[in-house]
Scaffold this active site. Structure first.
Site, PDB file in Angstrom:
ATOM      1  N   ASN A 156      13.374  -8.030  -3.698  1.00 40.06           N
ATOM      2  CA  ASN A 156      12.917  -9.382  -3.306  1.00 40.06           C
ATOM      3  C   ASN A 156      13.482 -10.480  -4.214  1.00 40.06           C
ATOM      4  O   ASN A 156      13.678 -11.613  -3.776  1.00 40.06           O
ATOM      5  CB  ASN A 156      11.393  -9.448  -3.196  1.00 40.06           C
ATOM      6  CG  ASN A 156      10.672  -9.175  -4.488  1.00 40.06           C
ATOM      7  OD1 ASN A 156      11.249  -8.623  -5.420  1.00 40.06           O
ATOM      8  ND2 ASN A 156       9.417  -9.545  -4.558  1.00 40.06           N
ATOM      9  N   GLY A 232       7.924  -3.276  -8.642  1.00 41.34           N
ATOM     10  CA  GLY A 232       7.924  -2.716  -7.298  1.00 41.34           C
ATOM     11  C   GLY A 232       6.520  -2.355  -6.872  1.00 41.34           C
ATOM     12  O   GLY A 232       5.544  -2.934  -7.365  1.00 41.34           O
ATOM     13  N   GLU A 254       5.334  -4.046 -13.182  1.00 43.33           N
ATOM     14  CA  GLU A 254       4.962  -5.247 -12.419  1.00 43.33           C
ATOM     15  C   GLU A 254       4.788  -4.779 -10.988  1.00 43.33           C
ATOM     16  O   GLU A 254       5.765  -4.590 -10.269  1.00 43.33           O
ATOM     17  CB  GLU A 254       6.076  -6.308 -12.489  1.00 43.33           C
ATOM     18  CG  GLU A 254       6.415  -6.799 -13.876  1.00 43.33           C
ATOM     19  CD  GLU A 254       5.308  -7.624 -14.503  1.00 43.33           C
ATOM     20  OE1 GLU A 254       4.322  -7.966 -13.813  1.00 43.33           O
ATOM     21  OE2 GLU A 254       5.423  -7.912 -15.713  1.00 43.33           O
ATOM     22  N   CYS A 288       5.402 -10.681  -4.972  1.00 41.11           N
ATOM     23  CA  CYS A 288       4.150 -10.002  -5.331  1.00 41.11           C
ATOM     24  C   CYS A 288       3.073 -11.003  -5.728  1.00 41.11           C
ATOM     25  O   CYS A 288       1.900 -10.641  -5.811  1.00 41.11           O
ATOM     26  CB  CYS A 288       4.403  -8.971  -6.423  1.00 41.11           C
ATOM     27  SG  CYS A 288       5.167  -9.678  -7.852  1.00 41.11           S
ATOM     28  N   GLU A 461       6.151 -10.176 -18.768  1.00 43.41           N
ATOM     29  CA  GLU A 461       7.563 -10.571 -18.813  1.00 43.41           C
ATOM     30  C   GLU A 461       7.620 -12.086 -18.904  1.00 43.41           C
ATOM     31  O   GLU A 461       6.858 -12.775 -18.219  1.00 43.41           O
ATOM     32  CB  GLU A 461       8.283 -10.082 -17.554  1.00 43.41           C
ATOM     33  CG  GLU A 461       8.372  -8.574 -17.511  1.00 43.41           C
ATOM     34  CD  GLU A 461       9.146  -8.017 -16.318  1.00 43.41           C
ATOM     35  OE1 GLU A 461       9.732  -6.936 -16.458  1.00 43.41           O
ATOM     36  OE2 GLU A 461       9.146  -8.665 -15.264  1.00 43.41           O
TER      37      GLU A 461
END
Ligand code: SIN
Length: 483
Positions: A156, A232, A254, A288, A461
Site C-alpha cells: 500500500n 502488513g 505494524e 492501516c 517508526e
C-alpha cells in the site's frame, strides 16, 4: 515506461551490491489499473535469502565502525536522489500500485522525509551517565546497532514503508535485507538503485523478491538476523512472531487497524468532513490508519452524512495517470471482493448507501461509498475494509461511543472531532490506540512515533523513538575510579 533515469527500472534483485537473477523463474508484475504487464522479477528462495543475510552481516561489521557523520552524509545523498528522481519514482509507483500520480508523488516526498529525518538523527544516538549505586564508580549506558535487520514491507506504501525502516536502521549502524510486497517490487528496486548511487557500501541494503514463505523463514530463523520489522496483516505478523521466537529476535510489527473516527455534537462539522475525506479515502482507503468506523453523534448525524456524501460523490475514480483522478484501482481482486462483502452485508442488514458503486466484473475500480444506519454487528464494524467505504454509525453519548470504539482487538489509530479541550483530552486518553488525531485526519509524519497497541503491533517508526528501535543499550559499571 517513460523515465528520465531509465536505470531506476530494475528487474533483478539487489544482493551484495550486485544486480542478480538467480534461477530461471520469473514473477510477472501487472498494472492494477488495466492488467497490463509492467515487467518481471526473479522468484528467489531460501538460498538467495541466506546470501542476502551473509552480505548484510559482512556489511554490518564494517558499517557499525563508521562515524555517524559518514552515515548521515550517505543518507542525505540518498534523500537528495529521491527528491531529484521523484517523478520517475512516482511513475513506477503508480504503475505497479495504482494510486494517482499526485498521491504517488506525495508518497515519495513522505518516503524521502524519513531518509532526511534519520540522516539528521544519525548523529544523535546519545548514551547516558547515571549516578552509581557504588562509590568510586559510574554507570555508563551506550547505544549500539542491533545488527542485521530483516524488513518485509507492504504494497500500500511501496516506498514509504521501506524508508521508514531502512533509514533509521542504516542511521543506527545496521544493515538490512528487504523483501518488498510481491505486487510492488519495482519501487523497492528503484530505491535500491538510488541507494547504490548514493554510495551505500555493498551488502548494506539488499532487496530480494520471490518465495515469501522460503525467504520469510530464513529471515525469521537465521541467528544473524537480530530484528524483524514487518508492516502488513495481523495474521502474517503473528506467524512471523512465532517463527522468530526460537532465536528471540526483536520484533517491530505494524499490523492491521480498525480505526474509530468520532464526530461529537460540538465539532466543527465541515472540518470533520474534511478530516474524514483524508482519513478514509487516502490511497483509496487502503491504509492501516484509515477511518474504519465513523461514529457520528445523533444530533449532527444527518448533516455530517449529507455533507460527506456530497464530497465523496464528486471523487473521480480511474487510472492513476488520468487527469483529476483521486481514487485509483484497488490492488487486486481479493481487495475488491472484501469491499463487496462488507457493502453487501451492510445493505442486507439494513444500511443505506448514499453513494457508491461496486466494481464491474473483472475490474478493480470501486466508486466510493458512504453507508448510513450501520450497526456494530455488521462485517464492516468488525474487520478492516481496506477500501473506499465510509460506514457511519450513530451514537448518543461519550461513554457509549468510547466503549464501542475500544471494542476491537486492534489498537492502531483513532480520530476525534470536538471543540471541547476537556473532552479531547479525556477521550484521547481513554482510547486504546497508539495514535490519535484530534481535529486532524492525517497523522502520519516522520516527526512522530507511528505504531499501535493490542493486536495492531509492537514498536514505533518515525521520530527519535524510531531509531531507538534499531539500537541496543549497553550498561557498563565502571569501577575503581578512585585509583
Ligand atoms: C500503513 O498503512 O501501513 C501506513 C500508513 C501511513 O504511514 O500513513
Amino acid at each position: 515506461m517513460q523515465l528520465k533515469y531509465s536505470a531506476l527500472f530494475q528487474q533483478q534483485c539487489f544482493i551484495n551490491g550486485e544486480w542478480l537473477s538467480i534461477g530461471g523463474e520469473k514473477e510477472v508484475i501487472t498494472n492494477p489499473s488495466n492488467g497490463e504487464v509492467i515487467g518481471h522479477v526473479p522468484v528467489m528462495g531460501a538460498n538467495a535469502a541466506t546470501q542476502c543475510v551473509d552480505a548484510a552481516h559482512q556489511a554490518f561489521e564494517q558499517w557499525r565502525q563508521t562515524t555517524a557523520n559518514h552515515r548521515a552524509d550517505i543518507l542525505r545523498k540518498w534523500y537528495e536522489l529521491m527528491v531529484e528522481h521523484s517523478d520517475d519514482l512516482a511513475t513506477i509507483l503508480t504503475l505497479e500500485q495504482g494510486k494517482p500520480f499526485a498521491e504517488a508523488k506525495g508518497e515519495i516526498a513522505y518516503a524521502a522525509s524519513f531518509v532526511q529525518w534519520y540522516s539528521e538523527e544519525a548523529r544523535r544516538a546519545y548514551g547516558e551517565i547515571m549516578p552509581s549505586h557504588r562509590p568510586h564508580s559510574k554507570i555508563v549506558v551506550t547505544k549500539q546497532p542491533i545488527g542485521v535487520v530483516a524488513a518485509i514491507t507492504p504494497w500500500n506504501f511501496p516506498a514509504a514503508m521501506i524508508t521508514r525502516k531502512a533509514a533509521p536502521a542504516i542511521a543506527a549502524g545496521c544493515a538490512m535485507v528487504l523483501k518488498p510486497a510481491p505486487e510492488t517490487p519495482f519501487t523497492a528496486l528503484a530505491l535500491a538503485k538510488l541507494a547504490e548511487d548514493a554510495g551505500m557500501p555493498k551488502g548494506l541494503f539488499n532487496v530480494i523478491t520471490g518465495d515469501a514463505i522460503a525467504i520469510g523463514s530464513v529471515f525469521t530463523t537465521d541467528k544473524r538476523v537480530r530484528k524483524v520489522s514487518f508492516t502488513g496483516s495481523t495474521h502474517v505478523g503473528k506467524i512471523l512472531m512465532n517463527q522468530s521466537a526460537s532465536t528471540i529476535k526483536k520484533m517491530a510489527l505494524e499490523l492491521g487497524g480498525n480505526a474509530p473516527f468520532i464526530v461529537f455534537d460540538d465539532a466543527d462539522i465541515d472540518a470533520a468532513v474534511e478530516g474524514a475525506m483524508i482519513a478514509k479515502f487516502r490511497n483509496a482507503g487502503q491504509t492501516c490508519v484509515c477511518a474504519n468506523r465513523i461514529f457520528v453523534h445523533d444530533a449532527v448525524y444527518d448533516e455530517f452524512a449529507n455533507k460527506l456524501a456530497k464530497k465523496v460523490s464528486a471523487l473521480k475514480v480511474g487510472d492513476g495517470f488520468a487527469d483529476q483522478v483521486v481514487i485509483g484501482p484497488l490492488i487486486n481482486a481479493g481487495a475488491v471482493a472484501k469491499v463487496q462483502a462488507h457493502v453487501s452485508d451492510a445493505l442486507e442488514k439494513g444500511a443505506k448507501a448514499l453513494c457508491g458503486r461496486l466494481a464491474d466484473k473483472g475490474q478493480l475500480f470501486v466508486e466510493p461509498f458512504v453507508l448510513t444506519e450501520m450497526d456494530d454487528e455488521m462485517l464492516a464494524a468488525n474487520e478492516e475494509t481496506f477500501g473506499p467505504v465510509a460506514p457511519l454509525f450513530r451514537f448518543y453519548d461519550e461513554t457509549e461511543v468510547l466503549e464501542r470504539a475500544n471494542n476491537t482487538e486492534s489498537g492502531l489509530a483513532a480520530y476525534i472531532y470536538t471543540r471541547s479541550l476537556g473532552r479531547a483530552w479525556r477521550v484521547a486518553d481513554a482510547l486504546e490506540v497508539g495514535m490519535v488525531g484530534i481535529n486532524e485526519g492525517l497523522i502520519s509524519t516522520a516527526a512522530a512515533p507511528f505504531g499501535g497497541i493490542k493486536e495492531s503491533g509492537l514498536g514505533r517508526e518515525g521520530s527519535h523513538h524510531g531509531m531507538d528501535e534499531f539500537l541496543e543499550m549497553k550498561y557498563m559499571l565502571m569501577g575503581g575510579l578512585d585509583q
